[in-house]
Design a protein around this motif. Sequence first.
Motif, mmCIF file in Angstrom:
data_model
loop_
_atom_site.group_PDB
_atom_site.id
_atom_site.type_symbol
_atom_site.label_atom_id
_atom_site.label_comp_id
_atom_site.label_asym_id
_atom_site.label_seq_id
_atom_site.Cartn_x
_atom_site.Cartn_y
_atom_site.Cartn_z
ATOM 1 N N MET A 1 0.854 -1.203 0.000
ATOM 2 C CA MET A 1 0.000 0.000 0.000
ATOM 3 C C MET A 1 0.887 1.249 0.000
ATOM 4 N N SER A 2 0.585 2.181 -0.840
ATOM 5 C CA SER A 2 1.418 3.378 -0.924
ATOM 6 C C SER A 2 1.050 4.354 0.190
ATOM 7 N N LYS A 3 1.959 5.317 0.419
ATOM 8 C CA LYS A 3 1.703 6.306 1.466
ATOM 9 C C LYS A 3 0.433 7.090 1.160
ATOM 10 N N THR A 4 0.211 7.389 -0.095
ATOM 11 C CA THR A 4 -0.918 8.243 -0.449
ATOM 12 C C THR A 4 -2.260 7.560 -0.220
ATOM 13 N N SER A 5 -2.277 6.222 -0.315
ATOM 14 C CA SER A 5 -3.547 5.533 -0.153
ATOM 15 C C SER A 5 -3.793 5.090 1.291
ATOM 16 N N ARG A 6 -2.820 5.358 2.200
ATOM 17 C CA ARG A 6 -2.975 4.922 3.578
ATOM 18 C C ARG A 6 -4.081 5.706 4.274
ATOM 19 N N LYS A 7 -4.879 4.978 5.044
ATOM 20 C CA LYS A 7 -5.974 5.616 5.759
ATOM 21 C C LYS A 7 -5.424 6.548 6.831
ATOM 22 N N LYS A 8 -5.960 7.736 6.925
ATOM 23 C CA LYS A 8 -5.539 8.700 7.945
ATOM 24 C C LYS A 8 -6.516 8.647 9.112
ATOM 25 N N TRP A 9 -5.984 8.832 10.297
ATOM 26 C CA TRP A 9 -6.866 8.898 11.452
ATOM 27 C C TRP A 9 -7.476 10.288 11.519
ATOM 28 N N ASP A 10 -8.671 10.336 12.000
ATOM 29 C CA ASP A 10 -9.397 11.598 12.121
ATOM 30 C C ASP A 10 -9.275 12.100 13.561
ATOM 31 N N TYR A 11 -8.429 13.101 13.753
ATOM 32 C CA TYR A 11 -8.171 13.625 15.100
ATOM 33 C C TYR A 11 -8.919 14.931 15.371
ATOM 34 N N HIS A 12 -9.741 15.377 14.460
ATOM 35 C CA HIS A 12 -10.232 16.750 14.561
ATOM 36 C C HIS A 12 -10.967 17.016 15.881
ATOM 37 N N ASP A 13 -11.605 15.996 16.469
ATOM 38 C CA ASP A 13 -12.339 16.210 17.712
ATOM 39 C C ASP A 13 -11.668 15.500 18.895
ATOM 40 N N ILE A 14 -10.344 15.347 18.843
ATOM 41 C CA ILE A 14 -9.659 14.547 19.873
ATOM 42 C C ILE A 14 -9.864 15.101 21.283
ATOM 43 N N ALA A 15 -10.030 16.420 21.409
ATOM 44 C CA ALA A 15 -10.229 17.002 22.738
ATOM 45 C C ALA A 15 -11.524 16.513 23.392
ATOM 46 N N GLN A 16 -12.456 16.080 22.594
ATOM 47 C CA GLN A 16 -13.735 15.608 23.138
ATOM 48 C C GLN A 16 -13.788 14.083 23.293
ATOM 49 N N TRP A 17 -12.691 13.420 22.953
ATOM 50 C CA TRP A 17 -12.743 11.963 23.031
ATOM 51 C C TRP A 17 -12.910 11.516 24.473
ATOM 52 N N GLY A 18 -13.807 10.585 24.691
ATOM 53 C CA GLY A 18 -13.980 9.979 26.005
ATOM 54 C C GLY A 18 -13.287 8.629 26.030
ATOM 55 N N PRO A 19 -13.448 7.902 27.154
ATOM 56 C CA PRO A 19 -12.775 6.599 27.276
ATOM 57 C C PRO A 19 -13.141 5.650 26.142
ATOM 58 N N GLY A 20 -14.339 5.773 25.631
ATOM 59 C CA GLY A 20 -14.779 4.879 24.564
ATOM 60 C C GLY A 20 -13.989 5.039 23.279
ATOM 61 N N ARG A 21 -13.313 6.177 23.122
ATOM 62 C CA ARG A 21 -12.546 6.419 21.895
ATOM 63 C C ARG A 21 -11.065 6.094 22.055
ATOM 64 N N HIS A 22 -10.590 5.925 23.286
ATOM 65 C CA HIS A 22 -9.154 5.765 23.502
ATOM 66 C C HIS A 22 -8.583 4.532 22.833
ATOM 67 N N GLU A 23 -9.424 3.525 22.666
ATOM 68 C CA GLU A 23 -8.885 2.320 22.041
ATOM 69 C C GLU A 23 -8.400 2.601 20.619
ATOM 70 N N LEU A 24 -8.876 3.670 20.020
ATOM 71 C CA LEU A 24 -8.403 4.022 18.687
ATOM 72 C C LEU A 24 -6.908 4.306 18.672
ATOM 73 N N GLY A 25 -6.409 4.795 19.802
ATOM 74 C CA GLY A 25 -4.980 5.123 19.889
ATOM 75 C C GLY A 25 -4.102 3.899 19.774
ATOM 76 N N ALA A 26 -4.650 2.728 20.000
ATOM 77 C CA ALA A 26 -3.865 1.499 19.930
ATOM 78 C C ALA A 26 -4.178 0.705 18.670
ATOM 79 N N THR A 27 -4.859 1.336 17.774
ATOM 80 C CA THR A 27 -5.241 0.625 16.554
ATOM 81 C C THR A 27 -4.248 0.894 15.432
ATOM 82 N N ILE A 28 -3.826 -0.154 14.768
ATOM 83 C CA ILE A 28 -3.014 0.006 13.556
ATOM 84 C C ILE A 28 -3.973 -0.125 12.384
#
Length: 113
Positions: A1-28
């Motif tokens: 997979m090329s760099k350009t086609s790699r999925k980007k994480w969406d951090y735009h609302d990270i300040a509002q993330w609750g515990p339910g979203r933290h598992e995203l930080g450990a996701t590849i």
Amino acid sequence: MSKTSRKKWDYHDIAQWGPGRHELGATIPVSGTADDYDTGGWRSERPLRDREKCNDCMICFFACPDSSVIVEDGKMATIDLKHCKGCGICAQVCPRDAIELKNEIIARKLEEE
Ligand code: SF4
Ligand code: SF4
């Protein structure tokens, strides 16, 4: 997979993330991206091989968790320092004590000499 086609994480609302979203930080999000990053910059110690002691048994190749032992023509050619993290597993498993871990800064100086 090329760099350009790699999925980007969406951090735009990270300040509002609750515990339910933290598992995203450990996701590849996608696999097979190791080649895109020069993770060798994390290394504090560098494996140096003694060519005289090494008999190309390839045990270090199978043991390296970062696929950093490079094999050419069935022999251990070199170590990919762009990706080797200096974990020292290769030195531990080598039956001939052919790999020694050296402080990264000292190793660089030795290389320049
Ligand atoms: S484990 Fe040791 S002897 Fe075997 S290929 Fe690696 S450095 Fe050489
Ligand atoms: S130090 Fe670790 S990452 Fe580097 S070549 Fe050896 S086993 Fe692989």
